[in-house]
Design an enzyme around this catalytic site. Structure first.
Site, PDB file in Angstrom:
ATOM      1  N   SER A 249    -141.691   1.372  70.582  1.00  0.00           N
ATOM      2  CA  SER A 249    -143.121   1.011  70.614  1.00  0.00           C
ATOM      3  C   SER A 249    -143.444  -0.230  69.783  1.00  0.00           C
ATOM      4  O   SER A 249    -144.537  -0.355  69.247  1.00  0.00           O
ATOM      5  CB  SER A 249    -144.019   2.161  70.128  1.00  0.00           C
ATOM      6  OG  SER A 249    -143.888   3.245  70.988  1.00  0.00           O
TER       7      SER A 249
ATOM      8  N   TYR B 149    -147.199  11.424  80.220  1.00  0.00           N
ATOM      9  CA  TYR B 149    -147.104  11.662  78.772  1.00  0.00           C
ATOM     10  C   TYR B 149    -145.698  11.377  78.253  1.00  0.00           C
ATOM     11  O   TYR B 149    -145.497  11.072  77.086  1.00  0.00           O
ATOM     12  CB  TYR B 149    -147.492  13.096  78.430  1.00  0.00           C
ATOM     13  CG  TYR B 149    -148.983  13.264  78.278  1.00  0.00           C
ATOM     14  CD1 TYR B 149    -149.744  12.290  77.621  1.00  0.00           C
ATOM     15  CD2 TYR B 149    -149.637  14.381  78.776  1.00  0.00           C
ATOM     16  CE1 TYR B 149    -151.105  12.428  77.490  1.00  0.00           C
ATOM     17  CE2 TYR B 149    -151.017  14.524  78.639  1.00  0.00           C
ATOM     18  CZ  TYR B 149    -151.742  13.546  77.991  1.00  0.00           C
ATOM     19  OH  TYR B 149    -153.088  13.675  77.853  1.00  0.00           O
TER      20      TYR B 149
ATOM     21  N   GLU C 257    -127.378   6.820  74.152  1.00  0.00           N
ATOM     22  CA  GLU C 257    -127.431   6.511  75.589  1.00  0.00           C
ATOM     23  C   GLU C 257    -127.476   5.020  75.910  1.00  0.00           C
ATOM     24  O   GLU C 257    -127.193   4.632  77.034  1.00  0.00           O
ATOM     25  CB  GLU C 257    -128.578   7.265  76.267  1.00  0.00           C
ATOM     26  CG  GLU C 257    -129.927   6.986  75.658  1.00  0.00           C
ATOM     27  CD  GLU C 257    -131.051   7.721  76.412  1.00  0.00           C
ATOM     28  OE1 GLU C 257    -130.773   8.624  77.202  1.00  0.00           O
ATOM     29  OE2 GLU C 257    -132.218   7.339  76.186  1.00  0.00           O
TER      30      GLU C 257
ATOM     31  N   THR D 200    -137.066  -5.185  54.177  1.00  0.00           N
ATOM     32  CA  THR D 200    -136.115  -5.726  55.159  1.00  0.00           C
ATOM     33  C   THR D 200    -134.942  -4.781  55.445  1.00  0.00           C
ATOM     34  O   THR D 200    -134.165  -5.019  56.351  1.00  0.00           O
ATOM     35  CB  THR D 200    -135.524  -7.068  54.671  1.00  0.00           C
ATOM     36  OG1 THR D 200    -134.740  -6.811  53.498  1.00  0.00           O
ATOM     37  CG2 THR D 200    -136.612  -8.077  54.362  1.00  0.00           C
TER      38      THR D 200
ATOM     39  N   LYS E 119    -134.368 -13.887  53.335  1.00  0.00           N
ATOM     40  CA  LYS E 119    -133.592 -12.707  52.941  1.00  0.00           C
ATOM     41  C   LYS E 119    -132.969 -12.054  54.181  1.00  0.00           C
ATOM     42  O   LYS E 119    -131.787 -11.702  54.192  1.00  0.00           O
ATOM     43  CB  LYS E 119    -134.535 -11.719  52.239  1.00  0.00           C
ATOM     44  CG  LYS E 119    -133.851 -10.543  51.605  1.00  0.00           C
ATOM     45  CD  LYS E 119    -134.838  -9.783  50.744  1.00  0.00           C
ATOM     46  CE  LYS E 119    -134.238  -8.490  50.245  1.00  0.00           C
ATOM     47  NZ  LYS E 119    -135.266  -7.662  49.606  1.00  0.00           N
TER      48      LYS E 119
ATOM     49  N   CYS F 299    -157.642   5.523  93.700  1.00  0.00           N
ATOM     50  CA  CYS F 299    -156.689   6.468  94.294  1.00  0.00           C
ATOM     51  C   CYS F 299    -157.261   7.881  94.225  1.00  0.00           C
ATOM     52  O   CYS F 299    -158.184   8.193  94.962  1.00  0.00           O
ATOM     53  CB  CYS F 299    -155.318   6.323  93.644  1.00  0.00           C
ATOM     54  SG  CYS F 299    -154.008   6.838  94.759  1.00  0.00           S
TER      55      CYS F 299
ATOM     56  N   ARG G 273    -149.778  10.347  98.375  1.00  0.00           N
ATOM     57  CA  ARG G 273    -149.336  11.118  99.539  1.00  0.00           C
ATOM     58  C   ARG G 273    -150.492  11.538 100.439  1.00  0.00           C
ATOM     59  O   ARG G 273    -150.319  11.899 101.572  1.00  0.00           O
ATOM     60  CB  ARG G 273    -148.658  12.417  99.082  1.00  0.00           C
ATOM     61  CG  ARG G 273    -147.230  12.260  98.692  1.00  0.00           C
ATOM     62  CD  ARG G 273    -146.623  13.607  98.330  1.00  0.00           C
ATOM     63  NE  ARG G 273    -145.768  13.448  97.173  1.00  0.00           N
ATOM     64  CZ  ARG G 273    -144.541  12.931  97.236  1.00  0.00           C
ATOM     65  NH1 ARG G 273    -144.035  12.552  98.383  1.00  0.00           N
ATOM     66  NH2 ARG G 273    -143.821  12.790  96.139  1.00  0.00           N
TER      67      ARG G 273
ATOM     68  N   HIS H 247    -154.150   0.818  94.321  1.00  0.00           N
ATOM     69  CA  HIS H 247    -154.248   0.598  92.870  1.00  0.00           C
ATOM     70  C   HIS H 247    -154.459  -0.887  92.592  1.00  0.00           C
ATOM     71  O   HIS H 247    -153.480  -1.623  92.413  1.00  0.00           O
ATOM     72  CB  HIS H 247    -152.967   1.066  92.183  1.00  0.00           C
ATOM     73  CG  HIS H 247    -152.811   2.550  92.147  1.00  0.00           C
ATOM     74  ND1 HIS H 247    -153.306   3.322  91.131  1.00  0.00           N
ATOM     75  CD2 HIS H 247    -152.233   3.395  93.032  1.00  0.00           C
ATOM     76  CE1 HIS H 247    -153.031   4.587  91.376  1.00  0.00           C
ATOM     77  NE2 HIS H 247    -152.382   4.669  92.525  1.00  0.00           N
TER      78      HIS H 247
ATOM     79  N   GLU I  50    -155.309  -2.345  90.047  1.00  0.00           N
ATOM     80  CA  GLU I  50    -154.931  -2.749  88.685  1.00  0.00           C
ATOM     81  C   GLU I  50    -153.551  -3.404  88.624  1.00  0.00           C
ATOM     82  O   GLU I  50    -153.274  -4.190  87.721  1.00  0.00           O
ATOM     83  CB  GLU I  50    -154.988  -1.541  87.730  1.00  0.00           C
ATOM     84  CG  GLU I  50    -153.944  -0.439  87.940  1.00  0.00           C
ATOM     85  CD  GLU I  50    -154.375   0.631  88.928  1.00  0.00           C
ATOM     86  OE1 GLU I  50    -155.214   0.340  89.805  1.00  0.00           O
ATOM     87  OE2 GLU I  50    -153.848   1.766  88.843  1.00  0.00           O
TER      88      GLU I  50
END
Ligand code: GLN
Length: 534
Positions: free
Chosen positions: A13, A53, A147, A186, A221, A377, A458, A505, A507
């Protein structure tokens, strides 16, 4: 062919996607042909089956791939039009690999992570990069994850094979600010780079994400302990307007260091258009309050592109959009009045029954109280259900997604979807043309008869019910001609000042330099409503 590999350190993030996109925008402004690839180490074939989510928004490309939301950043910051080749996952690559194994492509060999899986990764990188000057490849996750190891091994090998002057490794890392000590630390960065170097990758460039700009002493540094040139340690502090990031990185000199590392001609990037929009966005004169009534409102990333499209709509309208995120699940007859304080209401897309009745109440409230309503939608399907129940008198009208035995299936599964039994990648996906009826509100917004927008659904407005709904006033202002599917619905002026739903959509195609017309018109209508009330 040049490659920029971007890895992330310390934690997720940090805005690796936006940083990659910003680097793309700078290189594009230097006149280079760029493309992107996001490599996601998880095992799903794509994010299409994941809960928002878990993963945030599922971004849909023109060709109908369900992809990581970072592709949205890449498209918004640049002119790139991305495809299914621009996002891949461990799941998809293993799937390809194992299909080959079953076909007998490796007869006699033991199929292994190295070299077989890493070769699949390298091929995916080649495929996405074909025909471009510079390919920006972002590795999902954080260095140190188990992974992501094969991905790091693959990009290490590419560095060796293509030669030092064709590859640059950028590591985006976190430099925490400890307020009690009043210090930037750091150590996490040192550890993260150590981890990367243990895998055999020496980063060429470090970008330190921090609450505040990194002072020279901290850069020095970091440079010393990570074996990176001091000039190649950059600062990326939190900025209020993400479209300022290209300007910030240019000011730091990242453009020159990338050009030097990639051995490409340095051309001064013209970022004046970015300056202009940042300027507009930082001086908005008016404001509106918009409610987004959805089901994944606790995680802003779940509606990333809608959020950005609303930001874009601020530019031509010079209006600040204050968003309130409202949980549809919590809207009921008693408290729906709370929506009265908003200048506009947006109901976004979604799946499944939870929150649907709250959204229907929301659409009813917006219709009856003449508050601008924008349904996207599922938000359009909800508006149709509400209109059917409360205007057309079709008691218990519903979508068969929520009630299979509804007496009035005004929203129904598309015929071609009936036989589909697999969930992944099987919806109506990607760009479809929509014909707009002249004389409608949609026409006055798009100002053309044929548009193209992206889809992910759908279900559709049941054509059997169209005559009854139209007779009661609902206007189907946009259709997909080939299959006669309703794409845009609206209410006539004598019923409502601004009530629009679209099955697509909008957007996904909105950009700061080309805000989507529906979003702009929605914000303008909300502003008009606010002014009228005043
Ligand atoms: N669940 C609805 C459908 O599948 C709406 C989908 C959406 O909002 N993206 O048609």
């Amino acid at each position: 062919m040049k490659y920029i590999f971007i890895t992330g350190g310390v934690l997720s993030s940090l805005g690796k996607g936006v940083t990659s996109a910003s680097i793309g925008s700078i290189l594009e402004a230097m006149g280079y042909k760029i493309t992107f690839l996001k490599l996601d180490p998880y095992l799903n074939i794509d994010p299409g089956t994941m809960n928002p989510y878990q993963h945030g928004e599922v971004y849909v490309t023109e060709d109908g791939a369900e992809t990581d939301l970072d592709l949205g950043h890449y498209e918004r910051f640049t002119n790139a039009v991305l495809t299914k080749y621009n996002n891949t996952t461990s799941g998809k690559l293993y799937h390809n690999l194992l299909e080959k194994e079953r076909r007998g492509a490796f007869l006699g060999a033991t199929v292994q992570v190295i070299p077989h899986f890493t070769n699949e990764i390298k091929k995916a990188i080649e495929k996405a990069s074909e025909g471009y000057d510079i390919s920006i490849v972002e590795i999902g996750g954080t260095v140190g994850d188990i992974e992501s190891l094969p991905f790091l091994e693959a990009i290490r090998q590419i560095g060796l094979e293509k030669g030092k002057s064709n590859v640059v490794y950028i590591h985006l890392t976190y430099v925490p600010y400890i307020s009690v000590a009043g210090e930037l630390k750091t150590k996490p960065t040192q550890h993260s780079v150590k981890e990367l170097r243990a895998i055999g990758i020496q980063p060429d460039i470090l970008i330190g994400r921090a609450e505040i700009p990194l002072p020279k002493s901290i850069k020095k540094k970091i440079a010393l302990f990570t074996n990176v040139d001091e000039d190649a340690v950059f600062s990326a502090p939190d900025l209020n307007i993400i479209y300022e990031i290209p300007l910030y990185l240019k000011k730091e000199g990242l453009d020159k260091v990338i050009a030097k590392n990639l051995n490409i001609e340095y051309r001064e990037p013209d970022l004046s258009k970015w300056k202009k929009i940042v300027n507009t966005l930082s001086k908005l004169e008016k404001e509106v309050n918009i409610a987004i009534v959805g089901k994944y409102v606790q995680l802003k990333d779940a509606y990333k592109s809608i959020y950005e499209a609303l930001i874009h709509a601020q530019i031509p309208t010079k209006t600040k959009v204050n968003i309130s995120w409202i949980n549809a699940d919590e809207i009921n007859e008693e408290n729906v009045e709370q929506l009265n304080k908003f200048d506009g209401i947006l109901v976004p897309g979604g799946f499944g029954e939870r929150g649907v009745e709250g959204k229907i109440l929301t659409a009813k409230f917006a219709r009856e109280n003449k508050i601008p309503y924008f349904g996207i939608c599922l938000g359009m399907q909800i508006a149709v259900i509400e209109f059917a129940r409360n205007v057309a008198g079709l008691k218990d009208a519903n979508s068969t997604e929520f009630r299979i035995d509804t007496p009035h299936p005004v929203i129904d599964i598309m015929p071609e979807q009936k036989e589909v039994d697999k969930k992944g990648g099987t919806m109506r996906l990607g760009a479809y043309k929509c014909h707009i009826k002249p004389g409608t509100k949609a026409y006055s917004i798009y100002k053309q008869e044929e548009i193209s927008e992206r889809h992910r659904h759908r279900f559709e407005l049941n054509p059997k019910y169209r005559p009854i709904l139209e007779e009661k006033g609902l206007i189907v202002s946009g259709v997909y001609k080939a299959k006669n599917l309703a794409e845009i619905i609206e209410l006539p002026d004598n019923m409502h000042p601004w009530f629009i739903g679209c099955q697509f959509h909008p957007e996904f195609k909105s950009k700061p330099f080309a805000p989507n017309p529906l979003f702009v018109a929605f914000i303008q209508a909300s502003l008009d409503k606010k002014m009228k009330n005043l």
